[in-house]
Each structure stands twice: as C-alpha cells, then as structure tokens.
Design a protein around this motif. Structure first.
Motif, PDB file in Angstrom:
ATOM      1  N   ASP A 477      -4.725 -30.390 -15.972  1.00  0.00           N
ATOM      2  CA  ASP A 477      -5.664 -30.639 -14.866  1.00  0.00           C
ATOM      3  C   ASP A 477      -5.076 -31.685 -13.914  1.00  0.00           C
ATOM      4  O   ASP A 477      -4.350 -32.576 -14.324  1.00  0.00           O
ATOM      5  CB  ASP A 477      -6.999 -31.181 -15.396  1.00  0.00           C
ATOM      6  CG  ASP A 477      -7.752 -30.129 -16.194  1.00  0.00           C
ATOM      7  OD1 ASP A 477      -7.257 -28.982 -16.260  1.00  0.00           O
ATOM      8  OD2 ASP A 477      -8.807 -30.468 -16.756  1.00  0.00           O
ATOM      9  N   ARG A 478      -5.441 -31.534 -12.675  1.00  0.00           N
ATOM     10  CA  ARG A 478      -5.044 -32.526 -11.694  1.00  0.00           C
ATOM     11  C   ARG A 478      -5.737 -33.842 -12.066  1.00  0.00           C
ATOM     12  O   ARG A 478      -6.931 -33.864 -12.405  1.00  0.00           O
ATOM     13  CB  ARG A 478      -5.545 -32.028 -10.328  1.00  0.00           C
ATOM     14  CG  ARG A 478      -5.184 -32.874  -9.154  1.00  0.00           C
ATOM     15  CD  ARG A 478      -5.921 -32.294  -7.930  1.00  0.00           C
ATOM     16  NE  ARG A 478      -6.107 -33.338  -6.945  1.00  0.00           N
ATOM     17  CZ  ARG A 478      -5.181 -33.696  -6.065  1.00  0.00           C
ATOM     18  NH1 ARG A 478      -4.032 -33.063  -6.033  1.00  0.00           N
ATOM     19  NH2 ARG A 478      -5.407 -34.672  -5.208  1.00  0.00           N
ATOM     20  N   TYR A 510      -5.173 -39.884  -6.092  1.00  0.00           N
ATOM     21  CA  TYR A 510      -5.856 -39.308  -7.266  1.00  0.00           C
ATOM     22  C   TYR A 510      -7.085 -40.084  -7.718  1.00  0.00           C
ATOM     23  O   TYR A 510      -7.709 -39.740  -8.700  1.00  0.00           O
ATOM     24  CB  TYR A 510      -4.899 -39.136  -8.450  1.00  0.00           C
ATOM     25  CG  TYR A 510      -3.760 -38.193  -8.156  1.00  0.00           C
ATOM     26  CD1 TYR A 510      -3.940 -36.809  -8.259  1.00  0.00           C
ATOM     27  CD2 TYR A 510      -2.514 -38.673  -7.758  1.00  0.00           C
ATOM     28  CE1 TYR A 510      -2.895 -35.936  -7.977  1.00  0.00           C
ATOM     29  CE2 TYR A 510      -1.472 -37.814  -7.477  1.00  0.00           C
ATOM     30  CZ  TYR A 510      -1.665 -36.437  -7.578  1.00  0.00           C
ATOM     31  OH  TYR A 510      -0.643 -35.585  -7.313  1.00  0.00           O
ATOM     32  N   ARG A 605      -2.193 -41.979 -13.936  1.00  0.00           N
ATOM     33  CA  ARG A 605      -1.935 -40.597 -13.508  1.00  0.00           C
ATOM     34  C   ARG A 605      -1.002 -39.873 -14.463  1.00  0.00           C
ATOM     35  O   ARG A 605      -1.085 -38.672 -14.633  1.00  0.00           O
ATOM     36  CB  ARG A 605      -1.268 -40.613 -12.116  1.00  0.00           C
ATOM     37  CG  ARG A 605      -2.175 -40.927 -10.987  1.00  0.00           C
ATOM     38  CD  ARG A 605      -1.549 -40.466  -9.679  1.00  0.00           C
ATOM     39  NE  ARG A 605      -0.241 -41.054  -9.425  1.00  0.00           N
ATOM     40  CZ  ARG A 605      -0.039 -42.164  -8.703  1.00  0.00           C
ATOM     41  NH1 ARG A 605      -1.066 -42.786  -8.175  1.00  0.00           N
ATOM     42  NH2 ARG A 605       1.154 -42.629  -8.506  1.00  0.00           N
TER      43      ARG A 605
END
Lengths: 1052, 149, 327
Positions: A477-478, A510, A605
């Motif tokens: 997933d992002r 993000y 991230r």
C-alpha cells in the motif's frame, strides 16, 4: 462477596469487573494463582514482574500514591552513576502495562486470614477524589489549588498543593487530593479544582474502598525509611538549615528535584564551596539503638560526593567515616576513583558536633581514630542517615502474625532468608534488613521462586494474554503517514511551537494527517490515535514526543490495538533531545523539531511490518556447578516442577560449602550442606552429573544443546555406554560455577607452618581443637593480596569470617589473645553486631594502611614451625607495636576460577576484569546476562555469604522460570536478514557477530557460499550489516534505506 | 537545505547542521539524560537512533557529507559497555580507517567526530555536542564531498 | 641453468601430465610489447607458451574465483608473484577459494613495468620492440626499448610501477612449488616512501589533488574489474535499494566511490597496483591506498595476505586498540 459488590457498585476503575470474575473463578476451582505483593518499590516491582511472567495474577499494594518506592527519589546509582529514575522508569511502565498485574496505590493491607495457598486479604484503597479514567494530568487543578503542603517526595524541600501528583514520573500519573489538607474536605469550602478541571475528573463523593482478594501467597516488600537524625541533637539538624540528610541531598542533586539539580545552601541559596558527609548517623550506634550497619551509606556518600563535585567546579567534599564499606561488586574501584580521580577527601573520624549559625559556614567537630579532636568548616553538611524499617511494619507484622527482630526488621533464618515465621508469607528487599538495590532485586526474584510451590501455575500456552485485533495487511500500500505532535503539557509546547510543527508535518510527503496532542501517552490521546488510524486509514504512525526508550512500547501497543503492525511506528524525540535541551532557543528548537519530525516521517515511509517469530522453550535447565548456589537453584526449579540437569566438575556436590562449618550467626552450615545434598539426590526432577566437564554449548534461548565429557574423556552417546547420553538439550542455563580461595605467598605462607588461612583455621575450630596446643596469641591479617594490585576488589566475606573465627577462639579459650589487623571492617548490615560482640569478648582490632603493611618474621629463622613476630603500626597509639604470635591467620581473597574464561566463551557471555561473570546490569539485572536464557548466581557473580548465595540462586531460578513457564517466547522483530543474491560469502559477518548467529550455507542452485542468520539468536545489533561490503545484510527496523531516507529528508 | 544555509548575519551566528548517529543504549540514553537534566547544548544536531555504534556503516557518514551536513557525530558506548558485547570495538576499527581516509583526501579534521557517551553522561553528551558544534562553526559550511543540487 | 620461463613451462607440463592440476592460470606474451596477457593453460602444449617477466603485471588472483566457478571440481594451478600470492591468501581467508582446490606456483618477482613511465621516457613515442633482462637474479637491470627512429636503454628502477618500488614481499607467502629461488629480502625502498611527499601536503592541497583525480574518472570501473578483491556479487555502486551514491560523473560521487573502495579494501589490499595500471585515464589514487595500508599496519599491526591464520583486521578487534580520536 458483599464487600466486593459494594466496591463494584461504587468503584469506577476498569479493573473492577475483571477482578471479581478472576477471583470468583479462583475460589470455585481452588486453583490459586494470585499473589499479593505489599510495597511497590523496586523489590515489589521486580517480584510483581517476575510473578506475572510466570503466569501468576499479581496484586501490588502500595502505600504512597505511586509505584516506584525510594528509587525515584535517588539521583544516581553507584557504582555506575546510572540515573536512578531512568533505569527504574521502564520497569515501572512494564509493571503498569502488564495485563497480569493489578496495582492499588494509596492503599494498604488491612487484614489477612487463611493459610498458605489460600489467604484472604483485605486491602483498603483510600479515596483519591480524582477519577483516574478522566484525569489527563494536565496540572491545571494544581495551579489553582490554594493550599500549600510540605512535599513528602521531595523530603520537605518543596511545597506541593493539596491536589497533587506524587512525583513527575508517577505511575499512575493521575492527580489525587490530599484529604487531610484539602480545604473542601476539611472545611467544606473551595472546590476550585473541580471548577478548573477541564476533564470533570474531580469526584468529592469518592470514598475509601475495601477490596478482598484471595491469594496463594504474600510477598512483603515494604522497604525502608531514612533514619530521622533529630535525635542527634549535637548535629543540629533542623536547627542549622545547611545540615541536611543524604536523602534530602539526593533530591537537591536530582535534575527533576526541587532545585533542578543545582546544589544550593538552604540557608542562603548560594552554591556551597565545601560539603562534609558525616557517616553512620543512625547506624552502628548502640546509643541510638541501631547497632547495625545500613550497608549503603558509605557508597551513596561517595556517589553524592562525586556527583556534587561534577555539579560545582572547585567544590571540596570530605567524607567523615569509621570504615569505608565498599564491599560490593566494583565498589572498591569506585571508592578508589573517588579519591584519586575526583579528589574526594576521606577522613577517618567520627563526627562529634556541629556548631555555627545559619548563613555562615558551619563548624564540624570530629574525633580522629586516635582520639584527637579536630574542627573544620563547611558550607553544607550532609548527614548520611541509615536505613530503618518502614514505618508501620510493626503494625503490619502484628496483623500478619509474623515476627520482627530487635531492630524491627522482619526476622528470617539465615538459611531461608526469604521466609517469615508464617508459612506462605515471604519477604524481600529491605524488609528483612538494610539492602542495596541489586540485593533487593535479587531477593524479590528469590521470593518469587519461594512461593511458586504454593501456586497452581501451569506452563503458559499463549505468547500474550492480551488479545489484539488481526493485523491489517499494508504491504504494497502507498504509505499513509499519521503524525502526532505532543505538547507534553508545557514540557514541549513551552519551548517548541507545536502548532507550527503540525503545519509543517502536514506538508511532508505521504503525510495524510497531522495533529497535536496534549499528552500523547494519556489514555484519551491514545484513543485519539487509534481513531485517527481508522478514520484516515493510516498505515504508518509517527509520534513526536518524549523518547522512544520509555514510550515506544506504549505507542506500539496502541498500533496493535488499532490493527496495525507495531513496527509501523516511529518516534521523533522532540522533548528529551529538543525542548528540554534548548529551552532558551525556542526558534531553533522549533526548527530542530521540524527536522526531527521530517526524519521520522521519512523513515516511517520505509517501515515494513515485522514479525516476531515464536521460539519454543525446552523446559529443562542446565545448572553448571553443584555447590550451594547450583543446588539451591536446581531445587527451586524442581520445586516448581521443572526438570534440571545439575553438572558438577568434582566428584561430589557441595563446592565451597564443604569447607564451611558454621556461620557468623552460629548456624551449622554442614547441616545445610547435608540436607541440601540429600534433597538434591532425592529429587526426581534433578539429574546430577559429577566429574563432568562442559565440552560444548550450542544453540540459543529455549534450545540449547550441551555436550559433556566425564573425567576428561569425551564420551560418545553410542548405545551400551554406561554413562547416560552426554548430549543434553535444555532451554536455559544457570551458571553457578563458584569461585576459589586465593593462594597467597605473602606473610611466610607456605614457609612457616604457623601461617594458616581462615578456612584452615575454621576446619580446626569446627573439630573443637586448636591447631597449636599452647595457643596464647593469634594474629589475623585481613585483605591479604586483596583490595590492591590486580585484585582491586573486596572479597566481602573475609571480615565476617575473621570475626566468626575470632569469636570461636574466644569461646573455646577466652584467655587467648586475638588480634585482627584490618584496613576497614566491613561487617555490613545486621552482621555489625558480631563486630561488637568480638570487641566485647576482647578481640583486639588494629588498623593498618596499605603503605604500612604488617611485617611478619619468624622468631627462629631455621625453624619452619617458629613462632612469629608481627610488627604493625598502631594508628591509635601512633607507634609500631610488635606482637609475638603463635598463629598467623590470613584472610585471603576469593578468586574467580581461571576456567570461567572457557565457559564464558562457550556461553558467549562477558566476564569483568577480575574474571567474575558480568551481569546485564549491576543494579537492576543482577542475575541475568545480556544473552537471553543464561543466568548466574553465587560466587560466579562475585564473593558473597551463604545467605546471599541462597537468595541469588533462588533469584536465578525465578528468572529462569519466567522463560520456562512459557511454551514459546517471541524473537526480536528488529533483526538482520541476508539477501542471498548479494552475498558473496566473504564471512566478515560471521566474525563480527557477537552472538554467533550467522553461519555459511551452500546455495543448492549454484553452490555459492551464502551467509544465513539464525533469527532466534540475532539480537539486531547490526554489526554484520555495517561490515557487509556487498550490502547483502540489512537490519530490519533500521535498514540502510530507512537511515538514508531519514538523513536525506533534512538536507534535501 | 533550509535553515542551515542561511547567510551569516551580524547578530545571528551561522548555524551549522550536524547529523549525529547515536547508539540507543548508551549515547542516545545519555542525550535523553542531558534533556532530563535540562542541560542545555546547541540545537544544531539531528539525531539518528541506531541500535549500536556497530550498526553505523561508514557509508552513512559519506552519505551525510555528500548530502551537505556540515558535521557528523558518531557516538557509542564506552569500551566494555556495549549492549551487544563488542559492537563498539568493531566499530572503533572502522571509524579509525574512515577518519584516516577522509582526512587524507582532505576532508577537514573536525567535520566528522567520534565519542563514547554512556547512558549516565548527560553532561558529557552536552559537552561533546558543544565541542563538535564549535569546531564545525570554525570550519564554516561544508564544501568538500558535498554534492551540488 | 634453465631460464625462469623454461623452468615454468617444464613444471607446468609436469603438473598437467601428472594430473596434479587440470588447468593453470599464467601469463603468455601479449600482442603489444611490454605487455603480457593472462593465459588459461589446459594442455601440456599450451604450457609451452607460459612466460613470467617484468611485463607480467596482471594480478592473476583476479581470475581465480571465476575460473573456479566455471570449472567446478577442477584443481587449478596459478602462477603467483608476491602480490598475486598475497591476494590468493586473502581470497582463501575470505572463502572465495579453498586452499585444497589450488596449486600455487610461486615465481620470484623483480617488479613489473609501468608502461606509462616508459612512454614518458620515449616522449610519447610508441614502443615497437623490447629486450628485457632475464629473471631472476641475473643482475640485469637494463631494459632496451626500440621504436620508430629511437632505441634507448632504461634502468628498470626508472620504469617499475610505484607499488613495486615499495614492495616488501616479492615472493608469494604461500606456494606449493617455486620456480627458481625465492628472492631474498627486497630491493625496495621504504614501504611507505610513496606517501612521504603526500603527507607533507596540506589538507587543502591533498583535497585539490584528490578532487582533481576524481573529476577525471569516467566510471568505467576498470579499477574494480582489475582488483582481485573486488569480487562482490554486486558492487555497492550498482545497488539501487538503497542507491548508496550517484552513478554519474559528478566528482563528489566519483571520489566517494574511490573512498569507499579504499574502505572496502582496507586491511585486505595487497598493493598490487592493478587498479592504478588498469585506469585508462591514468588516475593515480595510490597514495590513498598506501595511507590506509600504513594505518592498518600501525594501528592493528596487520599486513594483508601474509597468513591464513589471522582474522582480517576489520572483522575483529582488540580491546586495547588505540582510540585517541574518540572524544
């Protein structure tokens, strides 16, 4: 049940329904696995944690409003100068988080009935008037409260309010109202706090509750009170403001104390230029009723003197003492450093009187050992006050029907130091006598081992009792990062512009959500985080707050509760390493906080979910060493129902105990030996191998494999061998290899037959005869080859041994002159009274210095049995005296066996410089090694007395049980892994791995040699990764990529 | 890069940006302790927490220099104190070679510094940061090995 | 007495005939003067082309891992001068070859010629013919080079590689048979002589030198490809996760590449000079290599490639290692 119902009806804590169910089950099934621990200082906390890990349900009762005990009041701990609260805080929060521990603060044990295995205990929890569910500890109430009260925690150096928090790091962290001082509760008017509280947490309807519990055993860990020196009128405590007690001084030193770590004279608020420490205030003083030694004052005074010198440049510190009792592991080196490196002055004199006036220097009159009086001026005088039993222990003892000794400490038997006189009630920590922290920790674990027999504990199936929702799969997933910036009240927000940081975070790549929280760690904020995870479908969380060292576990648990893998979390340290460190530079601190958040987000991230692998635990233990410690450890494990392999290198059990016949207290140690050996032999869970040598140990926690040889012959396991299988599989190892008597060549040892060691003398005395018939004069020399040269440590037991034998000689033949030549008499704790007894019986103590050692010469040089002439400088007379001795007895040190080195290598555990095994932490992990699954006890750790060995052996058993009691444990999550395609098989990783966790394996496809990591052994240090030229090894949770992203995020 | 590159002004000294790799058991704890003790030190360091000084790949240091950090501080446990037994010893050898190589090619001594700070040495941590910050301030903004952006 | 080359060929034939080895890594005459070329000998006949002289500059250890992989189960002979032999020791220590899989044919080395130095002597003119002194111990020092319109005689000291001038180990430390007699002592000057000049330079001057050298790097990786110890499955510069450093010609990236190569070969590099000789643009970073070699020797008391028994210095430690640089 009626009381419980009443409590359930009035109570507001979440623990109520849980407790009722738990207890009714217990009562019905009669499988009691509950234990009541009274006192939540370090001993109580350790006992609670060990018990909980064993699978018991623990009820921890604490008199004060927080768990923690005395340790939070201390600034640093000797001999490592570790910050006391820093090392304790993780244990406190572990205690608070553990699902099997329920604690009751502001509470006391009211009554107890029943018997071992089935006690009914009644606890009274005093009303706090603040709903702990609602209170977020924002502190607004405290600001508004008009009542000032002398603060107990800060030893009266500060005023608190009637609504207060016990101390900064209190657990629970909630506020409470002091009913004795609250205006509303005493006079019926005020309620300002209620009006101020934004959380409506104030509840003036609150009342005391009685809680009834059913417990299998009780552990007392009531701790100590500092001696109140008012009785020493000559010291002018409270009359002169610059005379303070050592515990007050600890608070002055503490960075979080009332003076923020600045040492200031109470009289004028200026820093002192000189400080005196007066030792033995309320200790070793029959006149004051306490003729015992408090064991810790010498060391804490040295520590306080060193730290004070670090605080104030040019400060003079002097310690006025009778004997420096630096008897513990690495203590003497600390003492030595204090003098040589830090320039602390040590003056052997008894403080006599303090005079002067407030604001001026105080005159300390003192008496040198030769009787000469002297005076010196000091700006501040610290009274090194002794330890006394905790106030109320007498009352408690009456309720419990247990006996106290003449000092008010709980009476125990030297060979069963953890048992009270009532079965099922055990004692640990300083409840049974003055103790330092590691001794308290050991005795706490040992008490746990003692009570397992009474509890219906079973091996635990599950890894964790707490149920978490299933983890959401986020792989691929992002990243959706949620960023939470904590105010920590004003701790962060008072310096860092939190709002600005939040706005900044919102703009980071993000990041899909950013917000500020008042106290990120408070329950309501944790709930907020969980809600936000759901609301924004977050798959990475960054909290910018205090330090991950204390708070990461809490936030990780929150992620788990929200269905995220706990490793998808990253913390930015914007308090301890930012707002607190840059209080005068708010703008730059804010910039730094932004960078730290940016780095946290960048790393987050790149985070991946990590798994912790289950590691099966073989329930068998290998105990190495069949001396007293090894046997006691084995028996404790067997008592709990676990199998033990006990390996002894000699042909019989007993070790050093075989040469000890009686103790200082007069107990028969040969009886102890026989009983213990018999119990070991009769115990079906214990298999003993004598004449055995450890050839090889492989494996890791839960899964060790050890190969033994016998009499030096390596036996194979082939059928028909008379010896049983020499390859043993086991889950844990306890090292109890003991130590040996040092062989000296000093003082004509080996040349003259009248020179014996204490041990040789003891064997004569035990058989009721004296080594030489016409024994008129015996001279004993202490510290032979000890506390000097390559043996800079104190062997701890020699003073006691010498006094023990001296008393014995005096009892056998009172006319014999006995001289003990000593450097410091170190009869610490309750042993001090035997020092007094020896003096009363006429034993003559003569002190010597290292640069003026006694001179021993044979009177007839030709005769190997010649009587001896001992010349020694008597500091009291100020001249040399010559003693003609019929017998010279040497107190030789305890040496670590040379074989320790071999075993240390096999186990991959460290030794200290002197060759004793080195524990994971000198204060708080005294029986653990850093390596999981390996424990130590007895002389292998350091010199100690029989009772101390018993305690440590039991402690090692309890620590081992925390593993054995589980069928599986979990591996670390942050461990290394090898990318086989990149590995070139150079083997540098194998060399640098401290845990031997890496092996070379041949790839089946192309026959390349490729490194492989055993995930159960890897501790995640990352040395292999940093050494790998090919970049084939990476450390999960600290990957190259994560670190790169973090450092690139602030420069890019 | 943001604040670190602002030109010097009269009243505000140039604020270098320094990256620090700290082992979690000793030096990071020491840094925490400095904070807990409210010992003040220059706000120029950005800390990367690593489990052990043995985890620090010399390439990290090169990366930081290339990225334009004005200084790099590496700190671990004192000899004998390593939580992972020998991580700092192995690291010490790596660092010695790294330092030799960097200074030989002309990276100014002082840009990259090493220290041992224990969990109890909050004061020392602050002193080390002060020294490194001062040294780097004397050297001025990093230019060597910095990759232009 | 037969010449080195004759003895070498004879022994090689014998090894192959007796099936002691299946193949031999050696040198044969190259197509250019002053160059010999690595040669994989599989037959007794091929053994007749083997040579060893001042032009045998390639470090043959480089080929060992690959030849081993491509000829699994074969026993491999390898001609080793001092530095090749030390590289082989490193490869054995590092698990890249097994001692029992190879037969080391030691040769005494008098140094190898640096063609760049020769070219300088000829004023850039191409050399067409060469006559070399016969090795070893012939006492011959003169090298005669001929080209279009010139014929000059050079002293070999003038044209040997820099690393050869500092070489302390002309013989392989480990061998199964030796051609001729091992050279006694070494004619070399001080081991770290090459450094002296550099160490006198200031930090700024050194920086200018290295930055200039690095700025000429074209990222062809000939240095890496020539190095016997650069055997990684994938070099850190080629990795993408993470991408440690840029792959372009930026001088920060190129210098860092060379610094990292120096760090990665620290305590392993045997100063064979293969990387310097291989560079097509003539970048000379040898001082950096020598500096690190010196540091390793002084700090850890270690010289690479001399013994199989010692753990490489950067894979181990001594509690008493100096730490004067640590605050």
């Amino acid at each position: 049940m009626s009381k419980l119902t009443k409590w359930a009806a009035t109570g507001a804590t979440k623990k109520v329904p849980f407790k009722i169910r738990e207890n009714s089950e217990v009562m019905e099934g009669n499988h009691n696995k509950s234990v009541l621990v009274v006192g939540a200082g370090i001993a109580g906390i350790q006992a609670a944690l060990d018990l909980a890990e064993l699978g018991a349900d623990v009820h921890l009762v604490e008199e004060t409003p927080s768990i923690g005990g005395r340790m939070p009041q201390l600034d640093k701990t000797f001999p490592t100068n570790d910050c006391s609260i820093c090392i304790l805080a993780p244990k406190m929060s572990e205690c608070a988080r553990h699902p099997s521990i329920t604690f009751y603060t502001n509470s006391s044990l009211a009554s107890i009935s029943g018997e071992a295995g089935n006690f009914t205990c009644s606890i009274v929890e005093r009303a706090k008037y603040v709903d702990p569910q609602k209170c977020v500890a924002c502190g607004l109430c405290e600001e508004k409260c008009p009542v000032k009260v002398t603060d107990e925690f800060d030893m009266g150096l500060r005023q608190r309010k009637a609504i207060y928090r016990y101390f900064l790091q209190s657990i629970p962290s909630n506020y409470l109202i002091d009913a004795q001082h609250c205006l509303y509760l005493t006079k019926g008017a005020c309620r300002l706090c209620e009006k101020t509280c934004p959380a409506s947490a104030i509840n003036f309807e609150d009342e005391d509750r009685e809680i009834v519990l059913n417990c299998g055993a009780v552990i007392l860990a009531t701790g100590i009170d500092p001696y109140n020196p008012l009785a020493y009128g000559q010291y002018g405590y409270k009359r002169y403001r610059d005379v303070v007690t050592s515990i007050e001084f600890e608070r002055m030193l503490s960075a979080s104390g009332p003076q923020r770590g600045h040492i200031l004279r109470p009289s004028n608020g200026k820093p002192p230029r000189s400080i005196a420490f007066v030792q033995c205030v309320g200790s070793r003083d029959l006149g004051m009723g306490n003729d015992y030694c408090s064991s810790v004052c010498c060391m804490y005074a040295i520590k306080e003197a060193i730290i004070a010198k670090e605080h104030i440049k040019g400060l003079e510190t002097s310690i006025f003492f009778m004997d420096i009792r630096a008897f513990g592991k690495d203590f003497d080196k600390y003492y030595e450093r204090a003098e040589s490196q830090f320039g602390v002055k040590f003056i052997r004199a008894r403080g006599a009187e303090i005079s002067g006036s407030n604001g001026n220097s105080l005159r300390l009159q003192f008496t040198h050992e030769n009787g000469k009086r002297d005076t010196q001026e000091f700006d501040l005088i610290v009274l090194s006050v002794g330890l006394e039993p905790r106030k109320g222990l007498g009352e408690l003892a009456d309720k419990l029907n247990i006996k106290l000794d003449r000092y008010g400490f709980c009476q125990t038997d030297p060979f069963s130091p953890l048992s009270t006189m009532r079965s099922g009630i055990f004692v640990c920590g300083a409840t049974s006598g003055p103790k330092d922290i590691p001794e308290s920790v050991m005795s706490a674990s040992a008490a746990v081992a003692s009570c397992t027999r009474l509890l219906a504990l079973e091996r635990q199936e599950k890894l964790s009792r707490k149920q978490f929702p299933e983890e959401r799969d986020v792989v691929g997933d992002r990243p959706r990062v949620g960023c939470f910036i904590c105010h920590c009240g004003i701790n962060i927000a008072g310096v860092v512009a939190v709002g600005e940081v939040v706005e900044f975070a919102k703009g980071l790549p993000y990041v899909v959500h950013a917000e500020d929280l008042l106290y990120a760690c408070s329950q309501d904020c944790l709930n907020t985080i969980k809600e936000r995870i759901k609301e924004h479908n977050l798959n990475r969380v960054v909290v910018a707050a205090c330090t991950p060292r204390t708070h990461e576990p809490l936030f990780r648990e929150t992620l788990r509760e929200a269905g995220l893998n706990q490793y998808l979390f990253e913390m930015a340290n914007i308090r301890d390493q930012c707002s607190w460190a840059h209080m005068d530079e708010p703008e730059l601190a804010t910039e730094k906080a932004k960078d730290l958040v940016s780095m946290g987000v960048a790393k987050a991230r790149e985070l991946s979910p990590l798994k912790r692998l289950p590691i099966e635990i073989n329930p068998r233990t290998l105990v190495i060493g069949g001396g007293l410690s090894g046997m006691v450890a084995a028996l404790s494990l067997a008592d709990a129902g676990y199998e033990v392999i006990l390996v002894e290198k000699e042909d019989q059990l007993g070790g050093n105990l075989r040469n000890i016949y009686y103790t200082l207290e007069g107990e028969d140690s040969q009886r102890l030996l026989q009983e213990t050996v018999e119990r070991v032999k009769g115990e079906k869970h214990i298999t003993v191998y004598t004449n055995a040598h450890i050839e090889e140990i492989s494996g890791y926690v839960g899964n060790f494999k050890t190969r033994l040889s016998f009499n030096g012959n390596r036996l194979s396991a082939k059928a028909g061998d008379r010896k049983p299988n020499t390859e043993i599989e086991h889950g844990v190892v306890i090292v109890a290899t003991g130590a040996e008597e040092h062989k000296t060549k000093e003082y004509l040892r080996g040349e003259n037959k009248r020179v014996l060691t204490q041990r040789e003398l003891e064997s004569y005395l035990a058989n009721s005869h004296l080594p030489f018939l016409d024994l008129r004069t015996v001279v004993m020399v202490q510290c032979v080859d000890s506390r000097q040269g390559d043996r800079p440590y104190c062997s701890r037991v020699c003073c006691g041994e010498a006094i023990k034998n001296a008393i014995k000689i005096k009892e056998m033949r009172p006319t014999t002159n006995v001289y003990i030549l000593y450097r410091d008499i170190r009869t610490y704790g309750l042993r001090e009274r035997y020092y007094g007894k020896a003096r009363d019986q006429g034993v003559c103590f003569l002190r010597y210095d290292l640069d003026n050692k006694p001179l021993v010469e044979p009177i007839d040089r030709e005769d190997p049995e010649s009587r001896l002439s001992v010349t020694v400088f008597d500091p009291i007379l100020g001249q040399k005296i010559v003693i003609e001795a019929d017998l010279l007895v040497l107190s030789v040190p305890i040496d670590a066996p040379a074989q320790n080195e071999e075993l240390a290598k096999l186990l991959k555990v460290p030794l200290n410089k002197e060759g004793f095994f080195l524990e994971a932490h000198l204060k708080l992990r005294p029986v653990d090694f850093a390596n999981d699954g390996v424990f130590m006890c007895g002389l292998a750790h350091s010199p100690k007395y029989i009772d101390e060995s018993i305690v440590q052996a039991k402690a090692a058993a309890a620590r081992a049980l925390t593993l054995l009691s589980k069928k599986t444990i979990e591996s670390e999550g942050t461990i290394c892994w090898v990318n086989p395609y990149l590995c070139s098989g150079c083997g540098v990783c194998i060399e640098v791995c401290p845990y031997s966790a890496i092996e070379m394996k041949e790839e089946t496809t192309d026959h390349r040699q490729v490194a492989e990591i055993n995930e159960a052994l890897c501790k995640g240090c990352g040395a292999c990764s940093a050494s790998c030229r090919s970049g084939a090894i990476d450390l999960r949770g600290f990957t190259n990529k994560q670190i790169f992203e973090a450092v690139s995020s602030v420069t890019g | 890069m943001s604040e670190g590159r602002k030109p010097k002004t009269e009243d505000q000294p140039w604020q270098p940006k320094i990256i620090a790799f700290l082992c979690t058991w000793c030096s990071y704890a020491g840094a925490d302790l400095a904070g807990v003790s409210r010992i003040q030190y220059p706000p120029n360091i950005r800390v990367v927490r690593v489990p052990c000084s043995g985890r620090i790949n010399p390439l990290f240091v090169l990366k930081c220099l290339q990225n334009g950090f004005d200084g790099v501080l590496i700190s671990g446990c004192h000899p004998g104190d390593c939580h992972y037994i020998s991580g700092n010893y192995v690291a010490r050898r790596k660092f010695a070679i790294l330092k030799t190589a960097l200074e030989f090619v002309g990276v100014e001594p002082g840009r990259v510094q090493f220290s041992w700070v224990s969990a109890g040495e909050g004061e020392k941590f602050a002193e080390v940061v002060k020294k490194v910050t001062y040294d780097v301030q004397q050297l001025g903004p990093a230019k060597r090995l910095v990759k232009p952006r | 007495m037969a010449s080195i080359n004759e003895q070498l060929r004879e022994q090689a034939r014998k090894l192959l005939a007796d099936k002691v080895v299946d193949l031999i890594i050696g040198y044969r005459k190259g197509s250019l003067p002053l160059r010999s070329t690595p040669y994989l000998v599989k037959t007794e006949e091929e053994a007749g082309s083997l040579i060893f002289d001042l032009t045998s500059s390639n470090n043959l250890a480089k080929y060992l891992p690959r030849v081993k992989t491509e000829n699994r189960g074969s026993k491999i002979g390898i001609v080793c001068k001092g530095c090749d032999g030390r590289s082989v020791v490193q490869l054995i220590i590092e698990g890249q070859v097994k001692r029992e899989d190879i037969v080391i044919i030691g040769v005494p080395c008098e140094g190898v010629v640096d063609t760049r130095k020769v070219r300088k002597k000829t004023g850039g003119e191409e050399v067409l013919r060469v006559s070399l002194p016969v090795l070893p111990g012939s006492g011959g020092r003169e090298i005669m080079v001929e080209g279009r319109g010139f014929k000059i005689t050079l002293d070999k000291e003038e044209v040997l590689c820099d690393v050869c001038l500092g070489c302390q180990h002309p013989n392989p430390p480990l061998y199964d048979l030796f051609i001729g007699r091992p050279r006694e002592g070494s004619s070399a000057r001080d081991e770290f002589k090459a450094l002296e000049e550099f160490e006198r330079l200031s930090s700024d001057e050194r920086w200018r030198y290295f930055e200039h050298e690095a700025s000429r790097c074209i990222r062809c990786y000939a240095c890496r490809d020539a190095c016997p110890l650069c055997y990684c499955e994938q070099c850190f510069v080629d990795e993408t996760h993470p991408q440690w450093f840029g792959k372009g010609p930026d001088s920060s990236d190129t210098l860092i590449f060379h610094i990292v190569r120096a760090l990665h070969t620290a305590g392993r590099c045997v100063s064979c000079g293969a990387c310097v000789r291989a560079c097509p643009v003539g970048i000379n970073l040898n001082p950096l290599w020598v500096r690190i070699e010196k540091e390793v020797k002084e700090r850890f008391g270690y010289t690479a490639g001399l013994s199989l028994e010692v753990t490489p210095p950067l894979a181990t430690y001594d509690e008493n290692d100096k730490q004067e640089f640590i605050l």
